[in-house]
Structure formats: C-alpha cells, structure tokens
Design a protein around this motif. Structure first.
Motif, PDB file in Angstrom:
ATOM      1  N   VAL A  69       0.477  -1.181   0.100  1.00 50.93           N
ATOM      2  CA  VAL A  69      -0.056   0.032  -0.446  1.00 50.93           C
ATOM      3  C   VAL A  69       0.609   1.124   0.026  1.00 50.93           C
ATOM      4  O   VAL A  69       2.001   1.171   0.930  1.00 50.93           O
ATOM      5  N   GLU A 119       4.632  10.462  -3.294  1.00 49.26           N
ATOM      6  CA  GLU A 119       4.638   9.010  -2.908  1.00 49.26           C
ATOM      7  C   GLU A 119       5.380   9.525  -1.575  1.00 49.26           C
ATOM      8  O   GLU A 119       6.438  10.311  -1.439  1.00 49.26           O
ATOM      9  N   ARG A 143      -4.079  10.257  -1.906  1.00 50.90           N
ATOM     10  CA  ARG A 143      -4.469   8.383  -3.229  1.00 50.90           C
ATOM     11  C   ARG A 143      -3.639   7.584  -2.240  1.00 50.90           C
ATOM     12  O   ARG A 143      -2.491   7.934  -2.352  1.00 50.90           O
ATOM     13  N   LEU A 144      -4.492   6.459  -1.961  1.00 52.47           N
ATOM     14  CA  LEU A 144      -4.050   5.339  -1.764  1.00 52.47           C
ATOM     15  C   LEU A 144      -3.652   4.455  -2.748  1.00 52.47           C
ATOM     16  O   LEU A 144      -5.364   4.093  -3.710  1.00 52.47           O
ATOM     17  N   SER A 145      -2.839   3.576  -2.940  1.00 56.06           N
ATOM     18  CA  SER A 145      -2.763   3.014  -4.222  1.00 56.06           C
ATOM     19  C   SER A 145      -2.929   1.140  -3.495  1.00 56.06           C
ATOM     20  O   SER A 145      -1.383   1.948  -2.821  1.00 56.06           O
ATOM     21  N   ASP A 149      -1.344  -2.289  -4.988  1.00 55.06           N
ATOM     22  CA  ASP A 149      -1.125  -3.475  -4.966  1.00 55.06           C
ATOM     23  C   ASP A 149      -1.661  -4.812  -5.251  1.00 55.06           C
ATOM     24  O   ASP A 149      -0.980  -6.230  -5.305  1.00 55.06           O
ATOM     25  N   THR A 150      -2.833  -4.668  -6.216  1.00 60.20           N
ATOM     26  CA  THR A 150      -3.461  -5.987  -5.551  1.00 60.20           C
ATOM     27  C   THR A 150      -2.672  -7.176  -7.256  1.00 60.20           C
ATOM     28  O   THR A 150      -3.323  -8.229  -6.604  1.00 60.20           O
ATOM     29  N   TYR A 179      -8.281  -6.291 -11.999  1.00 54.49           N
ATOM     30  CA  TYR A 179      -7.462  -4.988 -11.672  1.00 54.49           C
ATOM     31  C   TYR A 179      -6.682  -5.292 -10.796  1.00 54.49           C
ATOM     32  O   TYR A 179      -6.512  -5.791  -9.112  1.00 54.49           O
ATOM     33  N   GLU A 222      -4.344  -2.546 -10.170  1.00 56.45           N
ATOM     34  CA  GLU A 222      -4.151  -1.853  -8.732  1.00 56.45           C
ATOM     35  C   GLU A 222      -5.584  -1.416  -8.318  1.00 56.45           C
ATOM     36  O   GLU A 222      -6.253  -1.476  -9.745  1.00 56.45           O
ATOM     37  N   VAL A 223      -5.679  -1.180  -7.334  1.00 58.59           N
ATOM     38  CA  VAL A 223      -6.948  -0.102  -6.758  1.00 58.59           C
ATOM     39  C   VAL A 223      -6.213   0.762  -6.575  1.00 58.59           C
ATOM     40  O   VAL A 223      -5.498   1.407  -5.461  1.00 58.59           O
ATOM     41  N   SER A 224      -7.016   2.243  -6.958  1.00 63.49           N
ATOM     42  CA  SER A 224      -6.087   3.171  -6.307  1.00 63.49           C
ATOM     43  C   SER A 224      -8.244   4.128  -5.746  1.00 63.49           C
ATOM     44  O   SER A 224      -8.726   4.313  -6.500  1.00 63.49           O
ATOM     45  N   SER A 248      -9.066   7.654  -3.816  1.00 57.67           N
ATOM     46  CA  SER A 248      -8.360   9.067  -3.979  1.00 57.67           C
ATOM     47  C   SER A 248      -9.467   9.184  -2.457  1.00 57.67           C
ATOM     48  O   SER A 248     -10.303   9.607  -2.618  1.00 57.67           O
TER      49      SER A 248
END
Length: 108
Positions: free
Chosen positions: A22, A31, A57-59, A61-62, A75, A77-79, A81
């Motif tokens: 995350v 970042e 924003r949280l990213s 790494d799914t 997906y 990546e899930v972002s 905001s």
C-alpha cells in the motif's frame, strides 16, 4: 488519535489480505509513505500523527496479491482518492477486495 490506517479483506475467502503493498500519495508531494498489510490485512499506522489537509491517494498492489494466489484479476491496482479536511482526525480507509470487484468506505 490522528493519522491514517487501512485494511484489506479478501471477499472471496472472507479472510484478511496479507502482504499487499500500500502506497500513500499526496497530490503535491508524490509518494509519502508505503507499507505491506500485516497478517491481519492491516496497516495500522501508514501515516501516524496528524495528517495535513489536502488531497491524497492510496494505491493497493492487488495484482501481485492475486498473482501469489494464482488467481486472475481484472484490477492489478486499486487507487482510492480521498480528502483530508481535519488534520486532527483519524482516517481509516478499508478495502473489500475480490478479483473482479472492490468497494471502500470511510471507516472509523
């Protein structure tokens, strides 16, 4: 208590999603923090202490998470905001995850 935390629940297994990277980004700074979810699927203090007002924003790494499970995902990546308007508040941003859907909300 102020700061930012998150957790990820795998909706397919009903278990915490451990080992997801995350990263936290601030619109003006790039970042600013990163960590992996623990065995309980949580990052209890991604950003401890007061968090400045602004857009973040949280990213998640799914893609890597599902790859380790041998599971196809739509997906990688899930972002998420979100806006911080009270630096003294605690912000908790959970993620409910499956290979082809996700949801989030402002937690407590």
């Amino acid at each position: 208590m102020s700061g930012l935390s998150t957790h990820v629940l795998d909706a397919v297994t009903g278990k915490p999603a451990a080992g997801i990277r995350v990263a936290l980004f601030r619109a003006t700074d790039g970042e600013i923090a990163a960590a992996d979810t623990n065995t309980d699927g949580r990052v209890p203090e991604l950003l401890p202490g007061p968090i400045d007002a602004g857009n973040y924003r949280l990213s998640f790494d799914t893609g890597s998470y599902f790859e380790t499970l041998g599971t196809e995902t739509f997906y990688p990546e899930v972002s998420i905001s979100f806006v911080v308007d009270d630096p003294d508040a605690h912000y908790h941003v959970p993620l409910l995850l499956s290979p082809f859907a996700y949801s989030t909300y402002r937690g407590s």
